[in-house]
Design a protein around this motif. Structure first.
Motif, short mmCIF file in Angstrom:
data_model
loop_
_atom_site.label_atom_id
_atom_site.label_comp_id
_atom_site.label_asym_id
_atom_site.label_seq_id
_atom_site.Cartn_x
_atom_site.Cartn_y
_atom_site.Cartn_z
N ALA A 26 39.25 113.76 -74.81
CA ALA A 26 38.96 112.63 -75.71
C ALA A 26 39.31 111.28 -75.08
O ALA A 26 39.03 110.25 -75.68
N THR A 27 39.91 111.29 -73.91
CA THR A 27 40.30 110.04 -73.25
C THR A 27 39.20 109.57 -72.32
O THR A 27 38.66 110.36 -71.54
N SER A 28 38.88 108.29 -72.37
CA SER A 28 37.91 107.73 -71.43
C SER A 28 38.63 106.97 -70.33
O SER A 28 39.79 106.56 -70.49
N ILE A 29 37.95 106.79 -69.23
CA ILE A 29 38.53 106.03 -68.13
C ILE A 29 38.78 104.59 -68.53
O ILE A 29 39.74 103.95 -68.08
N ARG A 30 37.95 104.08 -69.44
CA ARG A 30 38.15 102.71 -69.95
C ARG A 30 39.42 102.63 -70.77
O ARG A 30 40.15 101.63 -70.70
N ASP A 31 39.71 103.66 -71.57
CA ASP A 31 40.96 103.69 -72.34
C ASP A 31 42.17 103.57 -71.41
O ASP A 31 43.12 102.83 -71.70
N LYS A 50 38.88 110.44 -64.04
CA LYS A 50 39.90 111.12 -64.83
C LYS A 50 40.46 112.35 -64.13
O LYS A 50 41.64 112.65 -64.24
N GLN A 51 39.60 113.09 -63.45
CA GLN A 51 40.07 114.32 -62.82
C GLN A 51 41.14 114.02 -61.77
O GLN A 51 42.17 114.72 -61.70
N ASP A 52 40.92 112.98 -60.97
CA ASP A 52 41.92 112.61 -59.97
C ASP A 52 43.23 112.19 -60.63
O ASP A 52 44.32 112.49 -60.12
N LEU A 53 43.13 111.52 -61.77
CA LEU A 53 44.34 111.12 -62.48
C LEU A 53 45.08 112.33 -63.05
O LEU A 53 46.30 112.42 -62.97
#
Length: 205
Positions: A26-31, A50-53
């Protein structure tokens, strides 16, 4: 051990908080960028997405947990009971102190892409082997009398991991009391019988 780019810390903290609150899906990279107070271009400078994070967060959590376990075991000596006590203490203290990291570590395996998932599962297997090897040696030495060492191991790991889901630092139960309680539960699960009393009983016989 993983290497991380300088300047990444605020982004990783923001991602960890977003994943903990919303979940990875549910988290976006913009968030994440907004929470970190950086532009999308700045975020992408450090991480491709996101995957790298998620991988960076899991690597950080795994590294810290393994380090605490290795230090605890190095100080515990060779006795299986003392080693089990040390490993339970290290796990409980980590889970109680780093609940957010632990919960992401324990819940977001499903979000990893295959190449990362394989490495993550290998790390988990290494962690499981630590508990299994200690319990098996305790059984072989006659210190642990459980006829179900695999079930005992699963129970001990599960209860220690669950600490991250319910424990509240600063509450009625102190961390030291929590550790003492869980060490007692772990030794009960493996049916620990100390060496000294058994030697004393043989001498009396």
């Amino acid at each position: 051990m993983s290497t991380r780019p300088p300047g990444h810390a605020a982004i990783v903290r923001a991602a960890r908080a977003e994943f903990a609150e919303r979940g990875y899906g549910a988290t976006s990279i913009r968030d994440i960028a907004q929470r970190a107070g950086v532009s999308l271009s700045a975020l992408y400078y450090y991480y491709k997405g996101k995957q790298d994070l998620l991988v960076a967060i899991l690597d950080d959590a795994q590294d810290a947990y393994f380090s605490s376990c290795e230090q605890a075991l190095a100080e515990a000596g060779e006795d299986p009971a003392e080693q089990l006590e040390a490993l339970v203490e290290a796990t409980v203290r980590y889970r109680s102190t780093h609940a957010s990291k632990s919960n992401i570590l324990l819940s977001e395996e499903r979000s990893l892409e295959p190449e990362h998932l394989e490495r993550y599962r290998a790390d988990n297997a290494r962690s499981t082997r630590r508990f299994r090897d200690i319990i098996e040696r305790g059984v072989q030495d006659g210190l642990f009398l459980t006829p179900y060492p695999d079930d005992a191991r699963r129970a001990v790991i599960a209860m220690c991991n669950a600490v991250a889901q319910w424990y509240e630092p600063g509450g009625a139960l102190s961390e030291d009391d929590l550790v003492e309680r869980y060490v007692s539960l772990a030794l009960t699960a493996v049916e620990y019988r100390p060496r000294a009393p058994r030697r004393a009983s043989r001498t009396q016989a």
